[in-house]
Enzyme design. Structure first.
Site, PDB file in Angstrom:
ATOM      1  N   GLY A 124       0.803  -1.206   0.000  1.00  0.00           N
ATOM      2  CA  GLY A 124       0.000   0.000   0.000  1.00  0.00           C
ATOM      3  C   GLY A 124       0.839   1.259   0.000  1.00  0.00           C
ATOM      4  O   GLY A 124       2.074   1.220   0.048  1.00  0.00           O
ATOM      5  N   THR A 126       1.291   3.534   2.256  1.00  0.00           N
ATOM      6  CA  THR A 126       1.970   3.906   3.492  1.00  0.00           C
ATOM      7  C   THR A 126       3.237   3.087   3.717  1.00  0.00           C
ATOM      8  O   THR A 126       4.142   3.519   4.437  1.00  0.00           O
ATOM      9  CB  THR A 126       1.018   3.732   4.698  1.00  0.00           C
ATOM     10  OG1 THR A 126      -0.211   4.404   4.414  1.00  0.00           O
ATOM     11  CG2 THR A 126       1.598   4.321   5.964  1.00  0.00           C
ATOM     12  N   GLY A 180      -0.544  -1.570   5.828  1.00  0.00           N
ATOM     13  CA  GLY A 180      -1.515  -0.500   5.708  1.00  0.00           C
ATOM     14  C   GLY A 180      -2.926  -1.037   5.814  1.00  0.00           C
ATOM     15  O   GLY A 180      -3.155  -2.226   6.045  1.00  0.00           O
ATOM     16  N   LYS A 192      -9.039  -4.572   3.991  1.00  0.00           N
ATOM     17  CA  LYS A 192      -7.801  -4.550   3.214  1.00  0.00           C
ATOM     18  C   LYS A 192      -8.065  -5.223   1.870  1.00  0.00           C
ATOM     19  O   LYS A 192      -8.973  -6.027   1.752  1.00  0.00           O
ATOM     20  CB  LYS A 192      -6.675  -5.269   3.960  1.00  0.00           C
ATOM     21  CG  LYS A 192      -6.210  -4.515   5.211  1.00  0.00           C
ATOM     22  CD  LYS A 192      -5.100  -5.235   5.938  1.00  0.00           C
ATOM     23  CE  LYS A 192      -3.916  -5.538   5.042  1.00  0.00           C
ATOM     24  NZ  LYS A 192      -3.349  -4.317   4.437  1.00  0.00           N
ATOM     25  N   GLY A 194      -7.588  -3.182  -1.202  1.00  0.00           N
ATOM     26  CA  GLY A 194      -7.728  -2.191  -2.266  1.00  0.00           C
ATOM     27  C   GLY A 194      -6.666  -2.331  -3.333  1.00  0.00           C
ATOM     28  O   GLY A 194      -6.902  -2.027  -4.506  1.00  0.00           O
ATOM     29  N   GLY A 195      -5.505  -2.855  -2.936  1.00  0.00           N
ATOM     30  CA  GLY A 195      -4.426  -3.117  -3.886  1.00  0.00           C
ATOM     31  C   GLY A 195      -4.402  -4.546  -4.397  1.00  0.00           C
ATOM     32  O   GLY A 195      -3.504  -4.924  -5.156  1.00  0.00           O
ATOM     33  N   GLU A 201      -1.357 -10.745   2.404  1.00  0.00           N
ATOM     34  CA  GLU A 201      -1.311  -9.896   3.597  1.00  0.00           C
ATOM     35  C   GLU A 201      -1.881 -10.625   4.806  1.00  0.00           C
ATOM     36  O   GLU A 201      -1.342 -10.541   5.911  1.00  0.00           O
ATOM     37  CB  GLU A 201      -2.085  -8.602   3.338  1.00  0.00           C
ATOM     38  CG  GLU A 201      -1.388  -7.660   2.375  1.00  0.00           C
ATOM     39  CD  GLU A 201      -2.262  -6.491   1.958  1.00  0.00           C
ATOM     40  OE1 GLU A 201      -1.712  -5.449   1.575  1.00  0.00           O
ATOM     41  OE2 GLU A 201      -3.507  -6.620   2.022  1.00  0.00           O
ATOM     42  N   LYS A 219      -8.602   6.951   7.276  1.00  0.00           N
ATOM     43  CA  LYS A 219      -8.945   5.526   7.416  1.00  0.00           C
ATOM     44  C   LYS A 219      -9.480   5.176   8.795  1.00  0.00           C
ATOM     45  O   LYS A 219      -9.839   4.030   9.045  1.00  0.00           O
ATOM     46  CB  LYS A 219      -7.699   4.677   7.125  1.00  0.00           C
ATOM     47  CG  LYS A 219      -6.931   5.069   5.867  1.00  0.00           C
ATOM     48  CD  LYS A 219      -7.757   4.903   4.621  1.00  0.00           C
ATOM     49  CE  LYS A 219      -6.975   5.320   3.379  1.00  0.00           C
ATOM     50  NZ  LYS A 219      -5.811   4.469   3.103  1.00  0.00           N
TER      51      LYS A 219
END
Length: 350
Positions: A124, A126, A180, A192, A194-195, A201, A219
């Site tokens: 992500g 971050t 992230g 989680k 979005g990517g 993960e 967030k």
């Protein structure tokens, strides 16, 4: 001549050359043994290898890897890096990016300690700031550490930072994983994916003794789905995506759709070769994320669901005013004021 022609036509023609032709003709006869004896015993060289600046594979040394492998904890020599030194992460150009860096740096300072040797790196926007802060701890601290990636992005971050790359097959128990999040609720349940990396993960989150989330202030929510409107990411096998979409429509997500790629024709394909469905659910269902997670996971063909429930020990949110909000799994909330920000301090080196 007998039945030579019936057995071997080439032998027949060679015999014919000898019987009816003089010696000078036999030298030019393509089937004469004299011509065969005059051929080079070596195989002909393919034309491509005769091109200037080309050589056969055995004439040169194969390229060496960018770095020599070593194992964490062993007294190995410092790896020799043939690649240019990594460049620093560009400084934040917006309040949101500054908030991401603030959250990442604070989390690393508190959770990536000298005794931690196996570290999971999430994915992500971050995460580059996480790796940046880890690198600032110094080569002497990182030389005995192994870093496990959750995606192609995090693998490239690890390699480009000249950190030792590992695999969860080698290190199934991880000290700390920092990742992230797309949205985090008051109980540290989070969305989680979005990517498109939520399967790997979640593997690294479960493998870690301590799982930590880092994100910017956008967030930080009370109920999942308040800020993240795209829906719950669901990784599915391509064969079953149509049936899964139908089932999701029936259990409460009529707007569930297959995620389509933006830079290619067709759907997004995960690092594992699967499709991803984005499924928005109403607020009353999102208030019970673990129940919803279980229900979705039971659908045949679902590989993993982008709901991480009861997994994180802490979540760090960088705020626009330079402070950091830290939520813990036991309900405790801590506020780090801007004057205590790690951005105001020199990088911590152990």
């Amino acid at each position: 001549m007998g039945n030579i022609s019936m057995l071997d036509p080439h032998l027949f023609l060679r015999t014919l050359c000898y019987r009816i032709s003089p010696a000078s003709v036999r030298q030019r006869c393509p089937f004469s043994t004299s011509l065969v004896h005059q051929r080079s015993p070596k195989m002909p060289i393919p034309p491509a290898l005769l091109t200037p600046d080309f050589s056969t594979p055995t004439d040169v040394v194969y390229p060496q890897p960018l770095r020599r492998p070593s194992l964490a904890g062993q007294n190995a020599k410092t790896p020799v890096y043939l690649a240019p030194p990594p460049s620093a992460v560009p400084p934040p150009t917006s309040t949101v990016e500054a908030s991401k860096r603030l959250a990442a740096w604070t989390a690393v300072d508190r959770h990536i300690l000298p005794e931690h040797k196996v570290i999971g790196i999430g994915s992500g926007s971050t995460v580059p700031y996480v790796v940046e802060r880890i690198v600032s701890q110094g080569r002497s601290m990182n030389k005995d550490r192994v870093f496990i990636p959750t995606s192609f992005q995090s693998k490239e971050l690890i390699v480009n930072a000249q950190l030792l790359l590992g695999d969860v097959d080698q290190y199934p128990v991880i000290d700390v994983t920092i990742d992230g999040a797309d949205e985090v609720d008051h109980d540290l349940n989070c969305i989680k994916g979005g990517g498109g990396c939520h399967l790997r993960e979640k593997v690294l989150a479960e493998a870690a003794d301590t799982f930590v989330l880092v994100a910017d202030y956008r967030k930080n929510s009370t109920v999942l789905g308040t800020a993240w409107k795209q829906g719950i990411p669901i990784e599915v096998v391509p064969f079953a995506y149509t049936k899964i979409l139908q089932n999701l429509h029936l259990i409460g997500s009529p707007e569930a759709v297959l995620r389509m790629a933006k830079a290619k024709a067709g759907p997004v394909v995960s690092d594992n070769g699967n499709f991803i469905i984005d499924a928005p659910f109403p607020e009353e269902m999102m208030k019970e994320p673990y129940t919803l997670l279980t229900r979705i996971k039971m659908l045949t063909g679902v590989v993993e669901v982008g709901l991480f429930c009861h997994m994180a020990k802490a979540a760090y949110f960088g705020n626009a005013d330079g402070s950091v909000t830290i939520k813990f799994h036991d309900g405790k909330v801590e506020q780090v004021q801007a004057d205590k920000s790690p951005l105001l301090e020199k990088p911590q080196a152990f």
